[in-house]
Design an enzyme around this catalytic site. Structure first.
Site, short mmCIF file in Angstrom:
data_model
loop_
_atom_site.label_atom_id
_atom_site.label_comp_id
_atom_site.label_asym_id
_atom_site.label_seq_id
_atom_site.Cartn_x
_atom_site.Cartn_y
_atom_site.Cartn_z
N GLU A 58 -0.96 -8.54 4.31
CA GLU A 58 -1.17 -8.79 5.79
C GLU A 58 -2.71 -9.00 6.52
OE1 GLU A 58 -2.77 -4.61 6.65
OE2 GLU A 58 -1.55 -5.93 4.66
N CYS B 147 0.81 -1.14 0.07
CA CYS B 147 0.55 0.37 -0.52
C CYS B 147 0.84 1.05 -0.22
CB CYS B 147 -1.10 0.36 1.06
SG CYS B 147 -2.56 1.36 0.90
N HIS C 173 -4.10 -5.68 0.59
CA HIS C 173 -3.04 -5.07 1.96
C HIS C 173 -2.67 -6.51 1.97
CE1 HIS C 173 -3.00 -0.81 3.90
NE2 HIS C 173 -3.94 -1.28 2.73
#
Length: 257
Positions: free
Chosen positions: A223, A113, A221
């Protein structure tokens, strides 16, 4: 593998005021993702040129996190479009040189990002400061007021470009990703390779083909709840394997005294 034997990965922190005091902050989910990659995270508050050389001499990888803040548009020759949006010039001051230095050394790099956006800027690219205001582009922001489970839920597909780094990591030409960004790539930096695009054509992933090691950045994202997401785990394991290979690389013998 013991903790001390794991590849050491630098995780830049952000800068934020909490009350009347400034803090260095790194999201828990990013630190967890580095551990899921099989690496040891080292959160770094910032570094001047000399400190940066010391850190890079220690590092086996760099993991550039997302953030509520945006890269300051002065770094790509524009004025601030919306003063209400947060900036973090202190992070810009050292992560942009960090990116260039890490790639030059061949240190594996994974950007997410904001990390995706700042890598493009660090290498000479530019950003749309408000993608949703650009004709032909979709609104890539999360629904206003949505809780995290909704905001980070699957939002749209991305088409993986054949023959690239990302295609070699994943097992299909299309994946579903989340989408919580207001900015995006306007001009891709010279030498970068598009690895995936959103349905509106916006670049969602790129690599650095001339980098000696793994260098991949994604706009989404991975993660977020990574341990339950097979695509995220493929990405993190590929990054972790590259960090381990860098740690174990052959080194020139030290001169005898």
């Amino acid at each position: 593998m013991t903790a001390t034997a794991k590849p050491l990965v630098l995780v830049p922190s952000c800068n934020r005021m909490i009350g009347q005091h400034p803090y260095h902050i790194a999201g828990h989910k990013y630190v967890d993702a580095v551990r899921l990659a099989g690496c040891q995270p080292l959160v770094v508050p910032g570094a001047d040129a000399q400190e940066l050389e010391v850190l890079l001499a220690m590092a086996d990888g760099v993991f550039l996190t997302g953030s509520p803040s945006n890269v300051h548009p002065s770094h790509f020759g524009e004025a601030v479009h919306d003063p209400a949006l947060p900036l973090d010039p202190a992070r810009d001051d050292w992560t942009l040189p960090l990116i260039r230095a890490a790639l030059a050394r061949g240190i594996p790099l994974f950007g997410i990002c904001r990390g995706f956006q700042e890598t493009n800027v660090a290498l000479g690219g530019s950003l749309h400061q408000a993608v949703h205001e650009v004709e032909g582009q979709h609104d890539h922001r999360a629904p206003e007021g949505a809780d995290a489970e909704v905001a980070y839920g699957p939002a749209h597909p991305v088409d993986v470009q054949p023959g690239g780094l990302l295609a070699g990591i994943l097992d299909g030409p299309r994946i579903q990703v989340n989408s919580v960004h207001g900015q995006g790539i306007k001009r891709l930096a010279p030498g970068l390779r598009v690895e995936a695009r959103a349905p509106d054509g916006l670049v969602e992933a790129f690599s650095v083909p001339e980098a000696p090691a793994f260098a991949l950045c994604v706009q989404w994202h991975p993660e977020w709840q990574a341990a339950q997401n097979p695509v995220s785990m493929r990405l993190l394991r590929a990054f972790g394997a590259a960090c381990a290979a860098y740690r174990d690389r052959p080194r020139a013998p030290q001169p005898s005294r």
